[in-house]
Scaffold this motif. Structure first.
Motif, PDB file in Angstrom:
ATOM      1  N   ILE A 141      -1.517   2.795  -5.167  1.00  0.00           N
ATOM      2  CA  ILE A 141      -1.397   1.689  -4.222  1.00  0.00           C
ATOM      3  C   ILE A 141       0.028   1.162  -4.268  1.00  0.00           C
ATOM      4  O   ILE A 141       0.525   0.779  -5.333  1.00  0.00           O
ATOM      5  CB  ILE A 141      -2.402   0.569  -4.564  1.00  0.00           C
ATOM      6  CG1 ILE A 141      -3.832   1.083  -4.349  1.00  0.00           C
ATOM      7  CG2 ILE A 141      -2.148  -0.680  -3.730  1.00  0.00           C
ATOM      8  CD1 ILE A 141      -4.896   0.230  -4.963  1.00  0.00           C
ATOM      9  N   LYS A 142       0.709   1.196  -3.145  1.00  0.00           N
ATOM     10  CA  LYS A 142       2.040   0.600  -3.042  1.00  0.00           C
ATOM     11  C   LYS A 142       1.878  -0.918  -3.062  1.00  0.00           C
ATOM     12  O   LYS A 142       1.155  -1.487  -2.236  1.00  0.00           O
ATOM     13  CB  LYS A 142       2.724   1.032  -1.746  1.00  0.00           C
ATOM     14  CG  LYS A 142       3.051   2.516  -1.680  1.00  0.00           C
ATOM     15  CD  LYS A 142       4.238   2.867  -2.551  1.00  0.00           C
ATOM     16  CE  LYS A 142       4.671   4.318  -2.369  1.00  0.00           C
ATOM     17  NZ  LYS A 142       5.790   4.678  -3.264  1.00  0.00           N
ATOM     18  N   ILE A 143       2.533  -1.570  -4.002  1.00  0.00           N
ATOM     19  CA  ILE A 143       2.415  -3.025  -4.149  1.00  0.00           C
ATOM     20  C   ILE A 143       3.399  -3.695  -3.203  1.00  0.00           C
ATOM     21  O   ILE A 143       4.614  -3.534  -3.328  1.00  0.00           O
ATOM     22  CB  ILE A 143       2.689  -3.442  -5.607  1.00  0.00           C
ATOM     23  CG1 ILE A 143       1.687  -2.780  -6.558  1.00  0.00           C
ATOM     24  CG2 ILE A 143       2.653  -4.953  -5.751  1.00  0.00           C
ATOM     25  CD1 ILE A 143       1.978  -3.030  -8.031  1.00  0.00           C
ATOM     26  N   ARG A 189       0.782  -7.615   2.033  1.00  0.00           N
ATOM     27  CA  ARG A 189       0.638  -6.421   2.884  1.00  0.00           C
ATOM     28  C   ARG A 189       0.102  -5.230   2.093  1.00  0.00           C
ATOM     29  O   ARG A 189      -0.026  -4.132   2.630  1.00  0.00           O
ATOM     30  CB  ARG A 189       1.999  -6.056   3.513  1.00  0.00           C
ATOM     31  CG  ARG A 189       2.538  -7.121   4.459  1.00  0.00           C
ATOM     32  CD  ARG A 189       3.992  -6.901   4.818  1.00  0.00           C
ATOM     33  NE  ARG A 189       4.859  -7.023   3.645  1.00  0.00           N
ATOM     34  CZ  ARG A 189       5.241  -8.183   3.124  1.00  0.00           C
ATOM     35  NH1 ARG A 189       4.841  -9.330   3.670  1.00  0.00           N
ATOM     36  NH2 ARG A 189       6.030  -8.219   2.061  1.00  0.00           N
ATOM     37  N   THR A 190      -0.197  -5.429   0.819  1.00  0.00           N
ATOM     38  CA  THR A 190      -0.706  -4.344  -0.024  1.00  0.00           C
ATOM     39  C   THR A 190      -2.032  -3.820   0.521  1.00  0.00           C
ATOM     40  O   THR A 190      -2.919  -4.596   0.871  1.00  0.00           O
ATOM     41  CB  THR A 190      -0.905  -4.839  -1.462  1.00  0.00           C
ATOM     42  OG1 THR A 190       0.360  -5.283  -1.973  1.00  0.00           O
ATOM     43  CG2 THR A 190      -1.455  -3.740  -2.357  1.00  0.00           C
ATOM     44  N   HIS A 204       2.621 -10.077  -6.659  1.00  0.00           N
ATOM     45  CA  HIS A 204       3.875  -9.605  -6.057  1.00  0.00           C
ATOM     46  C   HIS A 204       4.178 -10.468  -4.841  1.00  0.00           C
ATOM     47  O   HIS A 204       3.305 -10.717  -4.009  1.00  0.00           O
ATOM     48  CB  HIS A 204       3.748  -8.134  -5.636  1.00  0.00           C
ATOM     49  CG  HIS A 204       5.011  -7.546  -5.100  1.00  0.00           C
ATOM     50  ND1 HIS A 204       5.202  -7.269  -3.759  1.00  0.00           N
ATOM     51  CD2 HIS A 204       6.170  -7.174  -5.727  1.00  0.00           C
ATOM     52  CE1 HIS A 204       6.393  -6.743  -3.578  1.00  0.00           C
ATOM     53  NE2 HIS A 204       6.996  -6.665  -4.757  1.00  0.00           N
ATOM     54  N   ASP A 205       5.407 -10.929  -4.767  1.00  0.00           N
ATOM     55  CA  ASP A 205       5.814 -11.768  -3.640  1.00  0.00           C
ATOM     56  C   ASP A 205       4.875 -12.977  -3.500  1.00  0.00           C
ATOM     57  O   ASP A 205       4.423 -13.304  -2.399  1.00  0.00           O
ATOM     58  CB  ASP A 205       5.839 -10.936  -2.347  1.00  0.00           C
ATOM     59  CG  ASP A 205       6.651 -11.597  -1.240  1.00  0.00           C
ATOM     60  OD1 ASP A 205       7.424 -12.517  -1.543  1.00  0.00           O
ATOM     61  OD2 ASP A 205       6.492 -11.175  -0.074  1.00  0.00           O
ATOM     62  N   SER A 206       4.550 -13.593  -4.634  1.00  0.00           N
ATOM     63  CA  SER A 206       3.691 -14.790  -4.727  1.00  0.00           C
ATOM     64  C   SER A 206       2.253 -14.551  -4.277  1.00  0.00           C
ATOM     65  O   SER A 206       1.521 -15.506  -4.008  1.00  0.00           O
ATOM     66  CB  SER A 206       4.285 -15.960  -3.920  1.00  0.00           C
ATOM     67  OG  SER A 206       5.578 -16.274  -4.383  1.00  0.00           O
TER      68      SER A 206
END
Length: 339
Positions: free
Chosen positions: A300-302, A306-307, A168-170
C-alpha cells in the motif's frame, strides 16, 4: 534502497502470524517477526540491509519466531528493537529471543528497549510516516501478563499487545491491532479519543477476542475505527480463521468495508483456484507456492487521506469469480438486500 515517491506499508502473507514492513527512501521498519522465511525473503527481494526499528507487539511465537535469525544475520544492520516484558512466558523461544537480543546488543550495538507503550509515540517515526503506539499505556503494562488491569480484570499476553497506528500527512492511514483482546480493547478506548483509520489489520487473525462475544467485539472495534479495508493475516490450514461471527460483526458495522484475508480460508473455498490470481504483488508470500493466497502479500502506497489499496477491484473480481462461498460476502445480503 531505491528512491521512492511515497512510503509503503507492506502486509506480508506469513501464514498464521503477523508481519508488516514500512519503508521510505532511507529507512525501514519491521512490525512483528513470525516464523518462516517470508520476511527474510522480502527483505532480500527489496535489497533492505538496514532496519531502523523492529517493533514486537507481544511475546507469542507467531509474532517473535523469526526475529532470532534476523538478529543473528550479519548482513542486516538492526538499530533498535522495542518489546514489552512478559513474565509469564516460559517457552524456549522466549528465552532464545532474550539470549539473541543480548548477543545483538553486545556484538552489533543493537539498542534493546524493554518498553513499547503509548509513551513511545513520536519517537519511532520513519521518514514522513509518524508511528503511534496506541496501546498499551504504561499503567496497563505495569499490570503485565498474568496480572490485572486497574479494574481488576486478568491480563494475558494478548491484553497488552501493542496496537500501532500509522499516520501520514496528519491522517491515520492504518491500525495494526496485533492480538489485542476485549480487556485490552476496553482499556484502549478509555485512553484514546479517536481511533479512526482507513486500514485495519484485525486483531488475533479473526480468532476469539478473549472472553467477549466475537460478533459484538468486531462490531465495537469497527464502529470505533470505521475502516475501509480490513485485513486478516491467516493460514488456510490452521485455526479456521476468521471466525464467521467476527465477519458478521464487521459487516453489520461497516458494510462498505472491503475484507481481505492473506490466504484463502477453507470456509470460503474447500478447493484451491485452478488458475493463478492476477491481483497479487511480486513480493514473497507464504501461500504463493500452493496457490492458497487470497490477498497474499499486499503493498500500500502511503499517501495521507489518499491512501488506498490499488488492487481492490481486482481482488473483488477474484472473490466473485474464483471463490465458491466467500464469508466476506455471506452477510451482505442481510445488511444490504440489493447486493
Amino acid at each position: 534502497m531505491k528512491m521512492m515517491d511515497l512510503p509503503e506499508l507492506i502486509i506480508l502473507d506469513v501464514g498464521h502470524g503477523n508481519c508488516a514492513l514500512i519503508r521510505d527512501a532511507n529507512d525501514a521498519m519491521v512490525i512483528d517477526c513470525p516464523p518462516g522465511g517470508t520476511l527474510a525473503e522480502t527483505l532480500e527481494h527489496l535489497s533492505i540491509k538496514e532496519i531502523l526499528h523492529i517493533l514486537i507487539s507481544h511475546s507469542d511465537a507467531d509474532h517473535i519466531g523469526g526475529i532470532i535469525d534476523l538478529l543473528s544475520n550479519e548482513d542486516i544492520k538492526i538499530h533498535n528493537v522495542h518489546i514489552n516484558p512478559d513474565a509469564i512466558k516460559k517457552s524456549a523461544i522466549w528465552l532464545d529471543l532474550r539470549i539473541a537480543l543480548k548477543d545483538a546488543r553486545q556484538r552489533f550495538g543493537t539498542n534493546v528497549s524493554s518498553e513499547l507503550t503509548t509513551t513511545k509515540t513520536g519517537s519511532l517515526n520513519i521518514g514522513s510516516v509518524n508511528i503511534e503506539i496506541l496501546a498499551p499505556t504504561p499503567e496497563l503494562n505495569l499490570g503485565s501478563a498474568g496480572g490485572t488491569d486497574l479494574q481488576g480484570r486478568r491480563l494475558t499476553s494478548n491484553s497488552i499487545s501493542a496496537v500501532i497506528g500509522i499516520v501520514h500527512d496528519s491522517h491515520r492511514v492504518a491500525i495494526l491491532a496485533a492480538d489485542i483482546d476485549n480487556v485490552g480493547f476496553d482499556n484502549l478506548i478509555q485512553d484514546q479519543k479517536s481511533l479512526s483509520a482507513d486500514i485495519l489489520v484485525f486483531p488475533h487473525h479473526g480468532g476469539r477476542p478473549g472472553s467477549a462475544d466475537p460478533k459484538i467485539f468486531a462490531q465495537q472495534f469497527c464502529t470505533f475505527v470505521q475502516p475501509k479495508l480490513i485485513i486478516f493475516s491467516i493460514d488456510r490450514n490452521r485455526f479456521n480463521n476468521p471466525r464467521t461471527e467476527i465477519v458478521e460483526g464487521i459487516i453489520s458495522s461497516v458494510p462498505d468495508a472491503h475484507i481481505l484475508c492473506t490466504q484463502l480460508s477453507q470456509q470460503c473455498a474447500a478447493a484451491l483456484p485452478s488458475s493463478k490470481p492476477t491481483h497479487l504483488t511480486k513480493l514473497p508470500a507464504r501461500g504463493l507456492n500452493s496457490n492458497s493466497c487470497c490477498g497474499g502479500t499486499i503493498t500500500i502506497k502511503i499517501d495521507g487521506s489518499r491512501t488506498s489499496y490499488a488492487e481492490m477491484a481486482l481482488h473483488k473480481e477474484f472473490i466473485v469469480s474464483q471463490v465458491a462461498s466467500p464469508i466476506c460476502r455471506k452477510f451482505l445480503s442481510i445488511v444490504k438486500p440489493d447486493k
